[in-house]
Structure formats: C-alpha cells, structure tokens
Design a protein around this motif. Structure first.
Motif, mmCIF file in Angstrom:
data_model
loop_
_atom_site.group_PDB
_atom_site.id
_atom_site.type_symbol
_atom_site.label_atom_id
_atom_site.label_comp_id
_atom_site.label_asym_id
_atom_site.label_seq_id
_atom_site.Cartn_x
_atom_site.Cartn_y
_atom_site.Cartn_z
ATOM 1 N N GLN A 36 14.957 88.843 58.638
ATOM 2 C CA GLN A 36 15.433 87.940 57.877
ATOM 3 C C GLN A 36 16.586 86.845 58.466
ATOM 4 O O GLN A 36 16.566 85.850 58.285
ATOM 5 N N LEU A 37 17.493 87.945 58.988
ATOM 6 C CA LEU A 37 18.527 87.060 59.605
ATOM 7 C C LEU A 37 18.327 86.130 60.718
ATOM 8 O O LEU A 37 18.637 85.001 60.962
ATOM 9 N N ASN A 38 17.382 86.604 61.599
ATOM 10 C CA ASN A 38 16.731 85.974 62.691
ATOM 11 C C ASN A 38 16.155 84.503 62.169
ATOM 12 O O ASN A 38 16.220 83.474 62.752
ATOM 13 N N GLU A 39 15.213 84.785 60.929
ATOM 14 C CA GLU A 39 14.538 83.429 60.528
ATOM 15 C C GLU A 39 15.634 82.514 60.068
ATOM 16 O O GLU A 39 15.400 81.439 60.193
ATOM 17 N N GLU B 138 27.392 102.508 62.333
ATOM 18 C CA GLU B 138 26.234 101.976 62.324
ATOM 19 C C GLU B 138 26.441 100.807 61.460
ATOM 20 O O GLU B 138 27.219 100.727 60.500
ATOM 21 N N ILE B 139 25.605 99.696 61.640
ATOM 22 C CA ILE B 139 25.897 98.414 60.698
ATOM 23 C C ILE B 139 24.688 98.523 59.729
ATOM 24 O O ILE B 139 23.680 98.661 60.051
ATOM 25 N N GLU B 140 25.268 98.302 58.639
ATOM 26 C CA GLU B 140 24.533 98.484 57.446
ATOM 27 C C GLU B 140 24.462 97.044 56.517
ATOM 28 O O GLU B 140 25.619 96.069 56.592
ATOM 29 N N SER B 141 23.286 96.376 56.387
ATOM 30 C CA SER B 141 23.291 95.016 55.961
ATOM 31 C C SER B 141 22.243 95.023 54.740
ATOM 32 O O SER B 141 21.376 95.746 54.511
ATOM 33 N N SER B 142 22.441 93.928 53.739
ATOM 34 C CA SER B 142 21.674 93.692 52.830
ATOM 35 C C SER B 142 20.154 93.150 53.121
ATOM 36 O O SER B 142 19.443 93.010 52.606
ATOM 37 N N TYR B 143 20.227 92.275 54.417
ATOM 38 C CA TYR B 143 19.098 91.691 54.994
ATOM 39 C C TYR B 143 18.603 92.451 56.029
ATOM 40 O O TYR B 143 19.572 92.915 56.765
ATOM 41 N N ILE C 249 27.333 92.878 54.864
ATOM 42 C CA ILE C 249 27.361 93.699 56.084
ATOM 43 C C ILE C 249 28.572 94.538 56.156
ATOM 44 O O ILE C 249 29.665 93.872 55.710
ATOM 45 N N LYS C 250 28.262 95.782 56.372
ATOM 46 C CA LYS C 250 29.292 96.721 56.586
ATOM 47 C C LYS C 250 29.069 97.484 57.927
ATOM 48 O O LYS C 250 27.816 97.809 58.131
ATOM 49 N N SER D 69 23.548 78.534 50.545
ATOM 50 C CA SER D 69 23.415 79.202 49.437
ATOM 51 C C SER D 69 22.055 80.007 49.818
ATOM 52 O O SER D 69 21.691 80.790 49.016
ATOM 53 N N GLU D 70 21.227 79.977 50.815
ATOM 54 C CA GLU D 70 20.334 81.156 51.199
ATOM 55 C C GLU D 70 20.720 82.438 51.575
ATOM 56 O O GLU D 70 20.069 83.441 51.659
ATOM 57 N N LEU D 71 22.222 82.360 51.788
ATOM 58 C CA LEU D 71 22.813 83.764 52.127
ATOM 59 C C LEU D 71 23.627 84.582 51.034
ATOM 60 O O LEU D 71 24.314 85.208 50.940
ATOM 61 N N GLU D 72 23.296 83.927 49.630
ATOM 62 C CA GLU D 72 24.093 84.609 48.669
ATOM 63 C C GLU D 72 23.571 85.967 48.494
ATOM 64 O O GLU D 72 22.270 86.232 48.524
#
Length: 66
Positions: free
Chosen positions: A45-48, A36-41, A29-30, A22-25
């Motif tokens: 934030q991902l490491n936390e 290049e990697i494009e992410s919404s986070y 990632i594209k 639920s924390e990743l709603e």
C-alpha cells in the motif's frame, strides 16, 4: 549552568497533528521494543502511494538509450 530549550527560547510542545495527504489518514508507524517496524499500512500500500505521488528522477531517462 545549562538551561533547557524551553527556558532559553520559550519553546512549547504542541499536541497538534502534522498535515498529511488525505490518502494517508490513519497511517501510523511504530518501532516495537525488539526493533521491528509496525505499520497500519502494508508495504504494498505504501509503495502504491509513493509510485503515484513521488517523482523518481532516476527513472527519468529509462526509455532513452544512447
């Protein structure tokens, strides 16, 4: 005489979304056309999230010195 997997095994694609924490709603990632990697986070934030939810067995004996 090769048939597609759908024809051979009856597989069908579904449009359902995978189950996620639920924390990743809303996490998306594209990889764009230039690779290049494009992410919404952000990476922080991902490491936390990973630090809170994933056990790292390499750090298991970090405090012990032989």
């Amino acid at each position: 005489m090769t048939r597609s997997l759908k024809a051979r095994y009856g597989f069908q694609r579904t449009e359902s979304k995978p189950k996620v924490n639920s924390e990743l709603e809303g996490f998306d990632i594209k990889i764009n056309s230039s690779g290049e990697i494009e992410s919404s986070y952000t990476v922080d934030q991902l490491n936390e999230f990973l630090n809170r939810n994933v056990y790292d067995k390499k750090l298991k004996n970090e405090g012990e010195i032989e």
